[in-house]
Scaffold this motif. Sequence first.
Motif, PDB file in Angstrom:
ATOM      1  N   SER A 160      93.006  61.014  21.533  1.00 34.50           N
ATOM      2  CA  SER A 160      93.829  60.299  20.560  1.00 34.50           C
ATOM      3  C   SER A 160      93.261  60.473  19.159  1.00 34.50           C
ATOM      4  O   SER A 160      92.049  60.550  18.973  1.00 34.50           O
ATOM      5  N   TYR A 161      94.144  60.499  18.179  1.00 32.68           N
ATOM      6  CA  TYR A 161      93.711  60.556  16.786  1.00 32.68           C
ATOM      7  C   TYR A 161      93.519  59.156  16.213  1.00 32.68           C
ATOM      8  O   TYR A 161      93.130  58.999  15.066  1.00 32.68           O
ATOM      9  N   ASN A 162      93.788  58.146  17.013  1.00 36.18           N
ATOM     10  CA  ASN A 162      93.681  56.785  16.524  1.00 36.18           C
ATOM     11  C   ASN A 162      92.222  56.359  16.351  1.00 36.18           C
ATOM     12  O   ASN A 162      91.312  56.984  16.882  1.00 36.18           O
ATOM     13  N   PHE A 163      92.055  55.265  15.668  1.00 40.38           N
ATOM     14  CA  PHE A 163      90.732  54.760  15.323  1.00 40.38           C
ATOM     15  C   PHE A 163      89.941  54.359  16.568  1.00 40.38           C
ATOM     16  O   PHE A 163      90.435  53.688  17.449  1.00 40.38           O
ATOM     17  N   CYS A 164      88.689  54.784  16.627  1.00 35.98           N
ATOM     18  CA  CYS A 164      87.776  54.354  17.684  1.00 35.98           C
ATOM     19  C   CYS A 164      86.418  54.111  17.045  1.00 35.98           C
ATOM     20  O   CYS A 164      85.862  55.001  16.401  1.00 35.98           O
ATOM     21  N   GLU A 165      85.895  52.909  17.206  1.00 40.41           N
ATOM     22  CA  GLU A 165      84.646  52.528  16.558  1.00 40.41           C
ATOM     23  C   GLU A 165      83.653  52.015  17.583  1.00 40.41           C
ATOM     24  O   GLU A 165      84.033  51.374  18.566  1.00 40.41           O
ATOM     25  N   SER A 185      94.997  56.557  25.278  1.00 42.34           N
ATOM     26  CA  SER A 185      96.186  57.348  25.613  1.00 42.34           C
ATOM     27  C   SER A 185      97.474  56.622  25.247  1.00 42.34           C
ATOM     28  O   SER A 185      98.498  57.253  24.999  1.00 42.34           O
ATOM     29  N   PHE A 186      97.414  55.273  25.195  1.00 41.74           N
ATOM     30  CA  PHE A 186      98.587  54.492  24.805  1.00 41.74           C
ATOM     31  C   PHE A 186      98.688  54.328  23.291  1.00 41.74           C
ATOM     32  O   PHE A 186      99.635  53.707  22.795  1.00 41.74           O
ATOM     33  N   GLY A 187      97.707  54.848  22.551  1.00 45.22           N
ATOM     34  CA  GLY A 187      97.762  54.801  21.092  1.00 45.22           C
ATOM     35  C   GLY A 187      97.144  53.570  20.471  1.00 45.22           C
ATOM     36  O   GLY A 187      97.393  53.269  19.301  1.00 45.22           O
ATOM     37  N   ALA A 188      96.312  52.856  21.224  1.00 46.88           N
ATOM     38  CA  ALA A 188      95.664  51.663  20.673  1.00 46.88           C
ATOM     39  C   ALA A 188      94.496  52.052  19.775  1.00 46.88           C
ATOM     40  O   ALA A 188      93.929  53.139  19.897  1.00 46.88           O
ATOM     41  N   GLU A 189      94.142  51.150  18.863  1.00 49.03           N
ATOM     42  CA  GLU A 189      92.949  51.297  18.039  1.00 49.03           C
ATOM     43  C   GLU A 189      91.852  50.457  18.687  1.00 49.03           C
ATOM     44  O   GLU A 189      91.994  49.240  18.812  1.00 49.03           O
ATOM     45  N   ILE A 190      90.767  51.094  19.095  1.00 51.32           N
ATOM     46  CA  ILE A 190      89.807  50.395  19.940  1.00 51.32           C
ATOM     47  C   ILE A 190      88.400  50.345  19.335  1.00 51.32           C
ATOM     48  O   ILE A 190      87.971  51.260  18.645  1.00 51.32           O
ATOM     49  N   VAL A 191      87.728  49.243  19.624  1.00 47.35           N
ATOM     50  CA  VAL A 191      86.321  49.050  19.285  1.00 47.35           C
ATOM     51  C   VAL A 191      85.592  48.852  20.603  1.00 47.35           C
ATOM     52  O   VAL A 191      85.984  48.025  21.421  1.00 47.35           O
ATOM     53  N   LEU A 192      84.522  49.604  20.823  1.00 44.00           N
ATOM     54  CA  LEU A 192      83.817  49.597  22.098  1.00 44.00           C
ATOM     55  C   LEU A 192      82.428  48.982  21.938  1.00 44.00           C
ATOM     56  O   LEU A 192      81.742  49.220  20.951  1.00 44.00           O
ATOM     57  N   GLN A 215      87.200  53.559  31.908  1.00 41.94           N
ATOM     58  CA  GLN A 215      88.574  53.919  32.229  1.00 41.94           C
ATOM     59  C   GLN A 215      89.574  53.156  31.367  1.00 41.94           C
ATOM     60  O   GLN A 215      90.589  53.704  30.943  1.00 41.94           O
ATOM     61  N   MET A 216      89.272  51.899  31.071  1.00 41.09           N
ATOM     62  CA  MET A 216      90.153  51.144  30.178  1.00 41.09           C
ATOM     63  C   MET A 216      90.181  51.768  28.793  1.00 41.09           C
ATOM     64  O   MET A 216      91.235  51.838  28.140  1.00 41.09           O
ATOM     65  N   ALA A 217      89.018  52.207  28.309  1.00 38.37           N
ATOM     66  CA  ALA A 217      88.959  52.832  26.989  1.00 38.37           C
ATOM     67  C   ALA A 217      89.864  54.058  26.932  1.00 38.37           C
ATOM     68  O   ALA A 217      90.608  54.254  25.962  1.00 38.37           O
ATOM     69  N   TYR A 218      89.821  54.882  27.980  1.00 42.65           N
ATOM     70  CA  TYR A 218      90.666  56.080  28.014  1.00 42.65           C
ATOM     71  C   TYR A 218      92.147  55.701  28.065  1.00 42.65           C
ATOM     72  O   TYR A 218      92.988  56.315  27.395  1.00 42.65           O
ATOM     73  N   ALA A 227      78.770  48.006  24.496  1.00 39.29           N
ATOM     74  CA  ALA A 227      78.083  48.081  25.790  1.00 39.29           C
ATOM     75  C   ALA A 227      76.587  48.044  25.526  1.00 39.29           C
ATOM     76  O   ALA A 227      76.142  48.007  24.370  1.00 39.29           O
ATOM     77  N   ARG A 228      75.778  48.083  26.599  1.00 37.80           N
ATOM     78  CA  ARG A 228      74.320  48.082  26.425  1.00 37.80           C
ATOM     79  C   ARG A 228      73.811  49.414  25.909  1.00 37.80           C
ATOM     80  O   ARG A 228      72.880  49.473  25.128  1.00 37.80           O
ATOM     81  N   ARG A 229      74.428  50.518  26.389  1.00 38.92           N
ATOM     82  CA  ARG A 229      73.876  51.851  26.124  1.00 38.92           C
ATOM     83  C   ARG A 229      74.643  52.534  25.004  1.00 38.92           C
ATOM     84  O   ARG A 229      75.707  53.108  25.210  1.00 38.92           O
ATOM     85  N   GLU A 230      74.096  52.472  23.815  1.00 37.45           N
ATOM     86  CA  GLU A 230      74.789  52.997  22.637  1.00 37.45           C
ATOM     87  C   GLU A 230      74.978  54.510  22.727  1.00 37.45           C
ATOM     88  O   GLU A 230      76.025  55.030  22.320  1.00 37.45           O
ATOM     89  N   ALA A 231      73.984  55.222  23.251  1.00 38.46           N
ATOM     90  CA  ALA A 231      74.102  56.680  23.345  1.00 38.46           C
ATOM     91  C   ALA A 231      75.264  57.078  24.247  1.00 38.46           C
ATOM     92  O   ALA A 231      76.009  58.019  23.950  1.00 38.46           O
ATOM     93  N   VAL A 232      75.428  56.355  25.356  1.00 38.47           N
ATOM     94  CA  VAL A 232      76.543  56.642  26.262  1.00 38.47           C
ATOM     95  C   VAL A 232      77.864  56.315  25.592  1.00 38.47           C
ATOM     96  O   VAL A 232      78.855  57.041  25.734  1.00 38.47           O
ATOM     97  N   LEU A 233      77.888  55.224  24.823  1.00 40.85           N
ATOM     98  CA  LEU A 233      79.105  54.865  24.107  1.00 40.85           C
ATOM     99  C   LEU A 233      79.525  55.954  23.125  1.00 40.85           C
ATOM    100  O   LEU A 233      80.714  56.218  22.942  1.00 40.85           O
ATOM    101  N   GLN A 234      78.560  56.572  22.476  1.00 39.12           N
ATOM    102  CA  GLN A 234      78.891  57.654  21.549  1.00 39.12           C
ATOM    103  C   GLN A 234      79.584  58.806  22.279  1.00 39.12           C
ATOM    104  O   GLN A 234      80.515  59.422  21.741  1.00 39.12           O
ATOM    105  N   LYS A 235      79.145  59.104  23.503  1.00 41.35           N
ATOM    106  CA  LYS A 235      79.812  60.125  24.306  1.00 41.35           C
ATOM    107  C   LYS A 235      81.241  59.710  24.634  1.00 41.35           C
ATOM    108  O   LYS A 235      82.166  60.519  24.606  1.00 41.35           O
ATOM    109  N   ARG A 236      81.409  58.431  24.982  1.00 47.55           N
ATOM    110  CA  ARG A 236      82.755  57.931  25.295  1.00 47.55           C
ATOM    111  C   ARG A 236      83.652  58.041  24.060  1.00 47.55           C
ATOM    112  O   ARG A 236      84.821  58.393  24.155  1.00 47.55           O
ATOM    113  N   LYS A 237      83.075  57.756  22.904  1.00 46.95           N
ATOM    114  CA  LYS A 237      83.851  57.833  21.665  1.00 46.95           C
ATOM    115  C   LYS A 237      84.357  59.253  21.437  1.00 46.95           C
ATOM    116  O   LYS A 237      85.524  59.453  21.092  1.00 46.95           O
TER     117      LYS A 237
END
Length: 289
Positions: free
Chosen positions: A81-86, A55-62, A48-51, A64-74
């Motif tokens: 957002s069109y901003n950077f997410c890694e 939405s506030f326009g931050a550039e975020i790096v995520l 929820q923090m990532a979302y 966690a333990r589960r890389e496959a799930v992180l890819q879905k979140r990305k």
Amino acid sequence: MKAVGKVLCATGVIVGLLAFFWKDAFDPESLSGARVLLTGASAGIGEQMAYHYASFGAEIVLTARREAVLQKRKRGIQCLSYNFCEILCHFPESKQIYSQSFLKDFRLSARGLDYLVLNHIGMTPFQMWDGDVEHTRWLMQVNFFSYVALATAALPTLEENKGSLIVVSSLTGKIPTPFTTSYSATKFALDGFFGSLRHELVMQKKNIFITLCILGLVDTDMALEKTRGKVYLAASPAAEAALAIIRGGATRVQEAFYPWWLEYVCHFRDWFPSHRDQVLRSYYNYSSP
């Protein structure tokens, strides 16, 4: 009991006045373009923090333990957002929760970091103490020592950018509760370490701010599954908890509480300790084996 009633009445009046005169200092636009590294981002409050940050326009790096799930979140975040997410890295499933290679990657990616949000936790049972010292040692590695290691790695770049360190903790790090012996110990450790570090940063005139976030029961899948049938308390929404954490970090408060009334629970925790503990235990269900 009359004295207790008077104290509760006075507390209610004070809380009411504070709520009436309180002014929200949070400006979402202040997070536009902010560079955020968020741990424990695959589910629950971290997701929820990532979302919210996106939405506030931050550039975020995520992370966690589960890389496959992180890819879905990305992918979900990129829809917002069109901003950077890694995806920087994932914590290994083994008991070696952080490694030198992770810290090296972290240092390289942390250039220009404005916020480090430490949110990851290790899985632990919600039960009476069973004497498992090894699990407690492992949990301390995950919930405490990895926080110290990552914060230490980030301090130089946070100082350079006048950034903030946001540490997600729990009410169990302020007031011990049943069924949380090992977990509570790790959260008390966070309170002690980062509270002391905050003093030292001020004394050294380093422009790094630390916000410790104190959360109650939140309706994440993991929390609901563990506490079902054991706790007579309503869980608060994870999306609101996530926003409270972000708001606290952005407005640079020393401690952010969610729900808000937990602040007053902590303030008055030592006034009537025997009554407090009796009331506390009444919210927990324990059937003797």
